[in-house]
Scaffold this motif. Sequence first.
Motif, short mmCIF file in Angstrom:
data_model
loop_
_atom_site.label_atom_id
_atom_site.label_comp_id
_atom_site.label_asym_id
_atom_site.label_seq_id
_atom_site.Cartn_x
_atom_site.Cartn_y
_atom_site.Cartn_z
N LEU A 54 -21.91 41.82 30.51
CA LEU A 54 -20.75 41.22 31.18
C LEU A 54 -19.67 40.80 30.20
O LEU A 54 -18.48 40.94 30.46
CB LEU A 54 -21.19 40.00 31.99
CG LEU A 54 -21.70 40.24 33.41
CD1 LEU A 54 -22.11 38.93 34.03
CD2 LEU A 54 -20.64 40.91 34.26
N MET A 82 -26.93 44.95 34.86
CA MET A 82 -26.06 44.09 34.07
C MET A 82 -26.84 43.14 33.18
O MET A 82 -27.93 42.68 33.55
CB MET A 82 -25.12 43.30 34.98
CG MET A 82 -23.96 44.12 35.48
SD MET A 82 -22.64 43.08 36.14
CE MET A 82 -21.32 44.30 36.28
N THR A 84 -26.57 39.48 31.45
CA THR A 84 -25.83 38.24 31.59
C THR A 84 -26.41 37.17 30.69
O THR A 84 -27.58 37.24 30.29
CB THR A 84 -25.86 37.72 33.05
OG1 THR A 84 -27.19 37.30 33.37
CG2 THR A 84 -25.44 38.81 34.02
N ARG A 92 -24.13 35.95 37.05
CA ARG A 92 -25.10 36.83 37.71
C ARG A 92 -24.63 37.17 39.13
O ARG A 92 -24.70 38.31 39.56
CB ARG A 92 -26.48 36.17 37.75
CG ARG A 92 -27.10 35.97 36.39
CD ARG A 92 -28.58 35.74 36.49
NE ARG A 92 -28.93 34.55 37.23
CZ ARG A 92 -29.02 33.34 36.70
NH1 ARG A 92 -28.75 33.17 35.42
NH2 ARG A 92 -29.37 32.31 37.42
N GLY A 95 -21.78 39.56 39.07
CA GLY A 95 -22.27 40.91 38.80
C GLY A 95 -22.84 41.56 40.04
O GLY A 95 -22.56 42.73 40.33
N ALA A 100 -23.73 45.46 41.10
CA ALA A 100 -24.83 45.74 40.18
C ALA A 100 -26.14 45.81 40.96
O ALA A 100 -26.35 45.06 41.90
CB ALA A 100 -24.91 44.67 39.10
N ASP A 102 -29.17 45.46 39.51
CA ASP A 102 -30.13 44.55 38.91
C ASP A 102 -29.43 43.84 37.75
O ASP A 102 -28.33 44.21 37.36
CB ASP A 102 -31.35 45.32 38.39
CG ASP A 102 -32.59 44.45 38.30
OD1 ASP A 102 -32.46 43.21 38.37
OD2 ASP A 102 -33.69 45.01 38.16
N TYR A 103 -30.06 42.79 37.26
CA TYR A 103 -29.52 42.11 36.09
C TYR A 103 -30.67 41.59 35.25
O TYR A 103 -31.77 41.35 35.73
CB TYR A 103 -28.59 40.95 36.49
CG TYR A 103 -29.31 39.80 37.15
CD1 TYR A 103 -29.90 38.79 36.39
CD2 TYR A 103 -29.41 39.73 38.53
CE1 TYR A 103 -30.59 37.75 36.99
CE2 TYR A 103 -30.09 38.70 39.14
CZ TYR A 103 -30.67 37.71 38.37
OH TYR A 103 -31.35 36.69 38.97
N THR A 105 -31.23 38.66 32.05
CA THR A 105 -30.55 37.59 31.32
C THR A 105 -30.91 37.63 29.84
O THR A 105 -32.03 37.94 29.45
CB THR A 105 -30.95 36.21 31.89
OG1 THR A 105 -32.37 36.07 31.87
CG2 THR A 105 -30.46 36.06 33.31
N THR A 199 -30.27 36.48 44.41
CA THR A 199 -30.07 37.93 44.46
C THR A 199 -30.11 38.42 45.90
O THR A 199 -29.28 39.22 46.34
CB THR A 199 -31.16 38.65 43.65
OG1 THR A 199 -31.08 38.24 42.29
CG2 THR A 199 -31.01 40.16 43.73
#
Length: 247
Positions: A54, A82, A84, A92, A95, A100, A102-103, A105, A199
Motif C-alpha cells: 500500500l 495487498m 499493509t 486494510r 485495500g 483486493a 486478500d491482505y 500485514t 474482511t
Amino acid sequence: MSARVLVVDDDPIVAEVVVDYLRHAGMEPRYVTDGPAALSLAEEWRPDLVVLDLMLPGIDGLEVCRRLRKAWEGPGPLPVVMLTALGEENDRILGLETGADDYVTKPFSPRELALRVEAVLRRASGPEAAVAAMPRPLRSGRLEIDVAARRARQDGRELTLTVREFDLLAFFISHPGQTFTRAELMKRVWGWSFGDQSTVTVHVRRLRDKVEEEPASPLLVRTVRGIGYCWDAGPAQDDCEADISNP
C-alpha cells in the motif's frame, strides 16, 4: 505453466525475499519498487496476480490497484494481495474496498504470503470445493450464477465481481434463508479458521453495492441482528432463520 506474480514493494530486500519464496513455490515472480514501474511491467508482462504494498512512493498502492484493474483484460478481475502495515485497520479496509482479494500485514512470514498467493490463484482459476459442489447454474430471483465459468448476471447484465465477491454471492445463493456469522462465512467461503472479520463486513458491503437496488436498505443480503447475514430468496423465503449449527 507457472503463474506469473508481480511483486510491488519499495523495499528491494523484502521484494527479493518474497520473490525467492514464490519461485520456490513453483511460480514465476518479478518485482518492481514503485507504482509507475508496476503499471508498465503489468502492461507488457501480464501477471496472473499482483502482490502490492500500500505504501509506495509516487503512486500509492490503492491507485496502482485501481489502474491495474481498469486496464486488465483477463476473463475475470486481476487478483491482488495487498501488503499493509501492522495495526493499520483503515488501510486494510481501504485495500479491500478497492477490490483486493486478500491482505497480509507487515511484518509477515514470506511462507504465509506464498500460501495466501497460492490460495487466491486457486480461487481465481476455478471454484473452491465449497462452491464447486453447488448446483449449476445457480438462480435466485433476477440473478443467475455460472459457477464453472465464474460469471454472474442480474437481469441479463453481467456483474463485475472480484474473486471473493463471486464466491460469497455463490455461497449465499446456495444457502437461502440460512444465517451465518462472520466467523462462519470466513471459514466456509474464505477457508480461514481465524482472521480479521472486518474482511467479511467489507465484502458484504461491496456485494450489496453490486446486487441491491438500494444498498443502504438491502433486501437480498439481509443482516440478522446479533448473529450475521443471510440471503433472502424472496416471497418463498420471507424470513431468514438462524442456522449456526453447522459452522
